[in-house]
Design an enzyme around this catalytic site. Structure first.
Site, PDB file in Angstrom:
ATOM      1  N   PHE A 152       0.842  -1.198   0.000  1.00  0.00           N
ATOM      2  CA  PHE A 152       0.000   0.000   0.000  1.00  0.00           C
ATOM      3  C   PHE A 152       0.877   1.248   0.000  1.00  0.00           C
ATOM      4  CE2 PHE A 152      -2.326  -3.456   2.075  1.00  0.00           C
ATOM      5  CZ  PHE A 152      -3.474  -3.501   1.305  1.00  0.00           C
ATOM      6  N   LEU A 153       2.068   1.148  -0.608  1.00  0.00           N
ATOM      7  CA  LEU A 153       3.031   2.264  -0.597  1.00  0.00           C
ATOM      8  C   LEU A 153       2.563   3.407  -1.471  1.00  0.00           C
ATOM      9  CD1 LEU A 153       6.279   0.170  -1.247  1.00  0.00           C
ATOM     10  CD2 LEU A 153       5.292   0.795   0.965  1.00  0.00           C
ATOM     11  N   ARG A 154       2.742   4.616  -0.971  1.00  0.00           N
ATOM     12  CA  ARG A 154       2.489   5.797  -1.808  1.00  0.00           C
ATOM     13  C   ARG A 154       3.808   6.284  -2.379  1.00  0.00           C
ATOM     14  NH1 ARG A 154       0.251   9.345   2.863  1.00  0.00           N
ATOM     15  NH2 ARG A 154       1.940   8.141   3.774  1.00  0.00           N
ATOM     16  N   LYS A 204      -6.598  -5.130  -1.905  1.00  0.00           N
ATOM     17  CA  LYS A 204      -5.768  -4.122  -2.586  1.00  0.00           C
ATOM     18  C   LYS A 204      -6.607  -3.303  -3.571  1.00  0.00           C
ATOM     19  CE  LYS A 204      -2.410  -1.990  -4.601  1.00  0.00           C
ATOM     20  NZ  LYS A 204      -1.355  -1.164  -4.116  1.00  0.00           N
ATOM     21  N   ALA A 252     -10.025  18.461  -3.154  1.00  0.00           N
ATOM     22  CA  ALA A 252     -10.499  18.629  -4.535  1.00  0.00           C
ATOM     23  C   ALA A 252      -9.352  19.147  -5.398  1.00  0.00           C
ATOM     24  CB  ALA A 252     -11.664  19.606  -4.567  1.00  0.00           C
ATOM     25  N   GLY A 253      -9.400  18.837  -6.676  1.00  0.00           N
ATOM     26  CA  GLY A 253      -8.349  19.289  -7.579  1.00  0.00           C
ATOM     27  C   GLY A 253      -8.630  18.869  -9.003  1.00  0.00           C
ATOM     28  N   CYS A 260      -1.038   3.776  -9.995  1.00  0.00           N
ATOM     29  CA  CYS A 260      -1.919   2.800  -9.327  1.00  0.00           C
ATOM     30  C   CYS A 260      -3.404   3.048  -9.533  1.00  0.00           C
ATOM     31  CB  CYS A 260      -1.616   2.770  -7.839  1.00  0.00           C
ATOM     32  SG  CYS A 260      -0.036   2.030  -7.468  1.00  0.00           S
TER      33      CYS A 260
HETATM   34  C1  UDX Z   1      -1.757   5.146  -4.245  1.00  0.00           C
HETATM   35  C2  UDX Z   1      -2.243   4.586  -2.899  1.00  0.00           C
HETATM   36  O1  UDX Z   1      -2.404   5.672  -1.969  1.00  0.00           O
HETATM   37  C3  UDX Z   1      -1.273   3.551  -2.376  1.00  0.00           C
HETATM   38  O2  UDX Z   1      -1.781   2.978  -1.183  1.00  0.00           O
HETATM   39  C4  UDX Z   1      -1.095   2.462  -3.435  1.00  0.00           C
HETATM   40  O3  UDX Z   1      -0.179   1.491  -3.023  1.00  0.00           O
HETATM   41  C5  UDX Z   1      -0.621   3.077  -4.757  1.00  0.00           C
HETATM   42  O4  UDX Z   1      -1.555   4.095  -5.167  1.00  0.00           O
HETATM   43  P1  UDX Z   1       0.043   6.939  -5.041  1.00  0.00           P
HETATM   44  O5  UDX Z   1      -0.464   6.667  -6.422  1.00  0.00           O
HETATM   45  O6  UDX Z   1       1.507   6.971  -4.808  1.00  0.00           O
HETATM   46  O7  UDX Z   1      -0.548   5.859  -4.018  1.00  0.00           O
HETATM   47  O8  UDX Z   1      -0.504   8.370  -4.606  1.00  0.00           O
HETATM   48  P2  UDX Z   1      -1.642   8.977  -3.664  1.00  0.00           P
HETATM   49  O9  UDX Z   1      -1.000   9.796  -2.635  1.00  0.00           O
HETATM   50  O10 UDX Z   1      -2.603   7.958  -3.210  1.00  0.00           O
HETATM   51  O11 UDX Z   1      -2.353   9.973  -4.699  1.00  0.00           O
HETATM   52  C6  UDX Z   1      -2.938   9.491  -5.901  1.00  0.00           C
HETATM   53  C7  UDX Z   1      -3.511  10.633  -6.702  1.00  0.00           C
HETATM   54  O12 UDX Z   1      -4.655  11.175  -6.044  1.00  0.00           O
HETATM   55  C8  UDX Z   1      -2.552  11.813  -6.916  1.00  0.00           C
HETATM   56  O13 UDX Z   1      -2.677  12.258  -8.250  1.00  0.00           O
HETATM   57  C9  UDX Z   1      -3.053  12.866  -5.947  1.00  0.00           C
HETATM   58  O14 UDX Z   1      -2.766  14.163  -6.389  1.00  0.00           O
HETATM   59  C10 UDX Z   1      -4.541  12.584  -5.963  1.00  0.00           C
HETATM   60  N1  UDX Z   1      -5.243  13.022  -4.748  1.00  0.00           N
HETATM   61  C11 UDX Z   1      -4.968  12.446  -3.542  1.00  0.00           C
HETATM   62  C12 UDX Z   1      -6.227  13.996  -4.836  1.00  0.00           C
HETATM   63  O15 UDX Z   1      -6.513  14.520  -5.930  1.00  0.00           O
HETATM   64  N2  UDX Z   1      -6.900  14.352  -3.704  1.00  0.00           N
HETATM   65  C13 UDX Z   1      -6.648  13.804  -2.500  1.00  0.00           C
HETATM   66  O16 UDX Z   1      -7.309  14.182  -1.511  1.00  0.00           O
HETATM   67  C14 UDX Z   1      -5.645  12.812  -2.420  1.00  0.00           C
END
Ligand code: UDX
Length: 431
Positions: A152-154, A204, A252-253, A260
């Site tokens: 579950f790594l970010r 997952k 929001a964005g 992933c």
């Molecule tokens: C994600 C999962 O969090 C992680 O557990 C999994 O193993 C892999 O996928 P990651 O893709 O590295 O991790 O990034 P994450 O921080 O989850 O953000 C994903 C996307 O969502 C980014 O583009 C981020 O900008 C966006 N995001 C995140 C939003 O737009 N709003 C939020 O509130 C949170």
């Protein structure tokens, strides 16, 4: 314990470092010899904060070695972590080619019991297939177990996440094999859930699908907030204090990207379709995400009247801060629209570069934020890098031609920017 980590991308390399910290001897294996050569020289083929130092430490201490030939190192290792990629195919399904290749190679070269730990994100039911693929490749019926142990790594905080997991999921048919993994992770001190392999595989996908849906929920609501002159940031905060909802993933964005969420959501939709089902809610989450960057562009176009002949700065290319990963980054959808509609686009990113396939005469990347903003009519922030949050916006306004600031991540200080004279617009801030 001697462990092979097969596939040394960001999941594999982070896993290798974690296992070395847990006291194991690790061999990172990859079919790409260039990647192995770079890692042996201490160079990570991607940017992940803190990982290079930890890798160097364990490589120099002899706790981590690298090889491009699994067959020659397999004999000395009892456990093999599979961390290879499962990219999307055209129909949305996960491409299992690399997983199958490595499992077949394990089957063909093993000469004693092996514990195989699946970290790659694989479709539900893969554990059964994995056993089959190994057996088909075996010359003799050596025993083995295949366990599902999703990661579950970010990106950007992979090292922290690896050492501080919220939970560990172990999907295993064999209690003995599950216990081996549990003992290995003992010191990580977090809840451990033992399930069937298929349940672990589903956990997952369900986790990523839920988080993607949460983001799309808040993004769609943000559009309504704009129409009703309500701030989505305040709404999200007001909702998030309810522990049943929580603050996380309500920013929001311009939408989610990365290696992933988009891929895993598509794969889960494909899995459902194969069962003759539609996951309507998840499909709508995808639809919202696919149109969210267009919503931002629509708002910016409204402010500028047209993109034709306008000079626009795009701040941030990567799909999120602290990574150079451009996979499914909203910026890569936004920039071609700006160019097609006649804008001149000046880009900045602290680490990531414009991909080769996107190069165009009217698209330039600049080393400093100040150069990027020179003479622009508007700024569009795509990635909330700290450098942008900390930037000297007072000084930067003086180099711009216009004063429009479209904050695609609602990350900047609206009051301050407005006080400085910016025409500030976010996503769902109601202005
Ligand atoms: C994600 C999962 O969090 C992680 O557990 C999994 O193993 C892999 O996928 P990651 O893709 O590295 O991790 O990034 P994450 O921080 O989850 O953000 C994903 C996307 O969502 C980014 O583009 C981020 O900008 C966006 N995001 C995140 C939003 O737009 N709003 C939020 O509130 C949170």
């Amino acid at each position: 314990m001697n462990i092979i980590v097969a596939g040394v991308g960001y999941v594999g390399t982070t896993t290798a470092v974690l296992l070395a910290e847990l006291g194991c001897k690790v061999t990172g294996v990859d079919v790409n010899p260039d990647k192995i050569a770079a890692l042996k020289n201490g160079q990570l083929p991607f940017y992940e904060p803190g990982l290079d130092q930890m890798l160097k430490k364990h490589y120099e201490a002899g706790n981590i070695a690298f090889s491009s030939d699994l067959g020659t190192v397999i004999t000395d290792h009892d456990v093999i972590f599979i961390c290879v990629g499962t990219p999307s195919q055209a129909d949305g399904s996960a491409d299992m080619r690399y997983v199958r290749e490595v499992l077949s190679e394990i089957g063909a070269t093993m000469e004693s019991y092996k514990l195989i730990v699946m970290k790659s994100t694989v479709p539900i039911g893969t554990q059964v297939l994995a056993e089959q693929w190994i057996k088909e490749a075996q010359h003799q019926p050596y025993a083995f177990d295949v366990i599902s142990n999703p990661e579950f790594l970010r990106e950007g905080s992979a090292v922290y996440d690896a050492f501080h997991p919220d939970r560990i999921v172990i999907g295993s048919k064999s209690a003995e094999a599950a216990t081996k993994l549990q003992v290995l992770y003992e010191t990580l001190n977090c809840p451990v859930l033992t399930t069937t392999p298929a349940t672990a595989e589903m956990i997952k996908y369900a986790s990523n699908a839920f988080l993607a849906t949460k983001i799309s929920f808040i993004n769609e609501l943000a559009r309504l907030c704009d129409a009703l002159h309500v701030s989505i940031t305040d709404v999200a905060a007001g909702m998030g204090y309810d522990p049943r909802i929580g603050m996380a993933f309500l920013r929001a964005g311009i939408g989610y990207g990365g290696s992933c969420f988009p891929k895993d959501v598509r794969s889960l939709l494909h899995t459902a379709a194969k069962q003759g089902m539609s996951l309507h809610l998840l499909q709508q989450a995808v639809n919202v995400n696919d149109t969210q960057y267009k919503y931002a562009l629509h708002r910016l176009r409204d402010l500028l009247g047209t993109f034709q002949g306008k000079r626009i700065a795009v701040l941030g290319l990567s799909f999120k801060p602290e990574t150079d990963d451009l996979r499914e980054a909203p910026s890569l959808s936004i920039i071609p629209v700006l160019l097609t509609e006649g804008a001149v686009v000046q880009v900045h990113d602290p680490i990531a570069s414009i991909p080769d396939g996107m190069r165009a005469d009217k698209l330039t990347q600049h080393p400093s934020i100040e150069d990027t903003l020179l003479d622009v009519d508007a700024v569009l922030l795509c990635t909330e890098w700290n450098a942008y949050i900390q930037a000297d916006w007072e000084k930067l306004l003086t180099v711009m031609k216009g004063s429009i600031m479209m904050d695609g991540r609602n990350a900047l200080n609206r009051e301050r920017l407005e006080a400085l004279g910016y025409q500030y617009v976010g996503i769902g801030l109601g202005n």
